[in-house]
Design an enzyme around this catalytic site. Structure first.
Site, PDB file in Angstrom:
ATOM      1  N   ALA A   1      -0.032   4.558  -4.951  1.00 39.68           N
ATOM      2  CA  ALA A   1       0.175   5.970  -4.593  1.00 39.68           C
ATOM      3  C   ALA A   1      -1.009   6.620  -3.877  1.00 39.68           C
ATOM      4  O   ALA A   1      -1.016   7.836  -3.695  1.00 39.68           O
ATOM      5  CB  ALA A   1       0.571   6.816  -5.816  1.00 39.68           C
ATOM      6  N   ALA A   2      -1.978   5.819  -3.436  1.00 37.31           N
ATOM      7  CA  ALA A   2      -3.092   6.413  -2.673  1.00 37.31           C
ATOM      8  C   ALA A   2      -2.562   7.032  -1.378  1.00 37.31           C
ATOM      9  O   ALA A   2      -2.958   8.142  -0.993  1.00 37.31           O
ATOM     10  CB  ALA A   2      -4.150   5.361  -2.375  1.00 37.31           C
ATOM     11  N   GLY A   3      -1.664   6.319  -0.707  1.00 35.96           N
ATOM     12  CA  GLY A   3      -1.088   6.848   0.534  1.00 35.96           C
ATOM     13  C   GLY A   3      -0.280   8.111   0.269  1.00 35.96           C
ATOM     14  O   GLY A   3      -0.345   9.083   1.034  1.00 35.96           O
ATOM     15  N   ASP A   4       0.475   8.111  -0.833  1.00 34.46           N
ATOM     16  CA  ASP A   4       1.274   9.297  -1.181  1.00 34.46           C
ATOM     17  C   ASP A   4       0.362  10.489  -1.464  1.00 34.46           C
ATOM     18  O   ASP A   4       0.669  11.631  -1.095  1.00 34.46           O
ATOM     19  CB  ASP A   4       2.133   9.016  -2.426  1.00 34.46           C
ATOM     20  CG  ASP A   4       3.080   7.844  -2.209  1.00 34.46           C
ATOM     21  OD1 ASP A   4       3.526   7.639  -1.063  1.00 34.46           O
ATOM     22  OD2 ASP A   4       3.381   7.140  -3.191  1.00 34.46           O
TER      23      ASP A   4
HETATM   24  O1  RIB Z   1       3.753   4.441  -3.020  1.00 31.77           O
HETATM   25  C1  RIB Z   1       3.731   4.028  -4.359  1.00 31.77           C
HETATM   26  C2  RIB Z   1       5.126   4.006  -4.913  1.00 31.77           C
HETATM   27  O2  RIB Z   1       5.861   3.010  -4.240  1.00 31.77           O
HETATM   28  C3  RIB Z   1       5.220   3.646  -6.368  1.00 31.77           C
HETATM   29  O3  RIB Z   1       5.104   4.766  -7.219  1.00 31.77           O
HETATM   30  C4  RIB Z   1       6.557   2.951  -6.451  1.00 31.77           C
HETATM   31  O4  RIB Z   1       7.521   3.647  -7.178  1.00 31.77           O
HETATM   32  C5  RIB Z   1       6.981   2.705  -5.021  1.00 31.77           C
HETATM   33  O5  RIB Z   1       7.968   3.561  -4.639  1.00 31.77           O
END
Ligand code: RIB
Length: 302
Positions: free
Chosen positions: A252-255
């Protein structure tokens, strides 16, 4: 308002000393279930990083969960972060999306997804959320829900004059003409290479960004992990070096970067400032385990 349209997953996370070889059995560390999904993570990052200024951004999520225990937990996690859930649909008789995640001792991950309810997010769900999308300043999308739904949502958001941010992850090619409707395209190097139709081996970020701008996206921001961010914006090309941190888990670093960037834009920052906020948040997130468990609040960054 920021509206995020996308996936909502329960992450099933196991730490391993290293990635297993085919046919090999390894003993892992403690097993955890952690709310995740690229869409939900980005919504949480937008909410936590929006700040407490007057007129602070509201964040709403459009997506689907199943009518199982994971679905209820995932919805509650989003509501707990103040996210509007009026257009998260619970689908009867359907399993919620899950991601099976292995994280090794270097903090690198390997992810396999079962889309479940995410695979049933339809253009009809988007049409039903039109009233919500009309209130948005920025609409954020990824590619963990069906492509026809993503394209439908992008077209609707654009026709309503909204700023469209697309994180083309996981890597996939897009139908012709879609990039022209995207204001900010935020891929990693592999996704950028896939969209540009070139091999990711040795691809140069500046050349990739230029190719994607040529295909129609106004602004291209390529995330390069520990190498930082390359941004091709209207005002020119810029490279933003990354903060040096000890990575525990890059999930989730990109998120988190995208949420920090979008929250920054929505609160009036220019692009360079918003990229800086996204980078700072992403650097913080890789020092903590998990997806939504690793996304900082604005006050934790300063
Ligand atoms: O970007 C990370 C996410 O990718 C995770 O939380 C996982 O659920 C996938 O969707």
């Amino acid at each position: 308002m920021i509206v995020v349209i996308g996936s909502i997953n329960m992450d099933l996370v196991l730490r391993v000393p290293r990635m297993p070889l085919p046919g090999e059995t390894l003993t892992g560390g403690a097993f955890r279930t952690i709310p995740g999904g690229k869409g939900a993570n980005q919504a949480v990052a937008c909410a936590r990083l929006s700040g407490k200024v007057a007129g602070a951004q509201q964040v709403a999520m459009v997506g689907c969960v199943g009518d199982d225990a994971f679905g209820a937990t995932l919805r509650a996690a989003l509501v707990g972060d103040g996210i509007i859930d009026s257009h998260i649909t619970t689908l009867p008789g359907v399993a919620s999306g899950i991601a099976s995640i292995l994280v090794d001792d270097h903090g690198q991950n390997s992810i396999v997804i079962a889309g479940g309810a995410n695979d049933l997010l339809s253009p009809a769900h988007i049409d039903a959320a039109q009233g919500l999308i009309e209130q948005a300043d920025i609409v954020v999308l990824q590619l963990e829900t069906p492509m026809d739904t993503v394209v439908h949502a992008i077209k609707l958001a654009r026709s309503l004059g909204k700023t469209v941010v697309l994180n083309p992850a996981p890597a996939a090619s897009l139908p012709d003409g879609v990039l022209e409707l995207v204001d900010y395209l935020i891929p990693n190097e592999i996704e950028a290479a896939m969209l540009a139709g070139v091999s990711p081996d040795g691809a140069d970020a500046k050349a990739l960004a230029a190719a994607l701008q040529k295909l129609g996206s106004d602004n291209v921001i390529i995330t390069l992990g520990s190498k930082g961010v390359h941004a091709a914006l209207y005002g020119g090309d810029f490279t933003f070096p990354a903060e040096v941190v000890q990575a525990v888990d890059t999930t989730a670093a990109g998120d988190t970067f995208i949420g920090g960037f979008v929250a920054g834009l929505a609160s009036g920052m220019d692009e360079a400032e918003a990229i800086g906020q996204g980078q700072r948040a992403a650097a913080w997130s890789v020092t903590k385990p998990g997806a939504q468990t690793s996304i900082p609040h604005l006050h934790e960054l300063f």
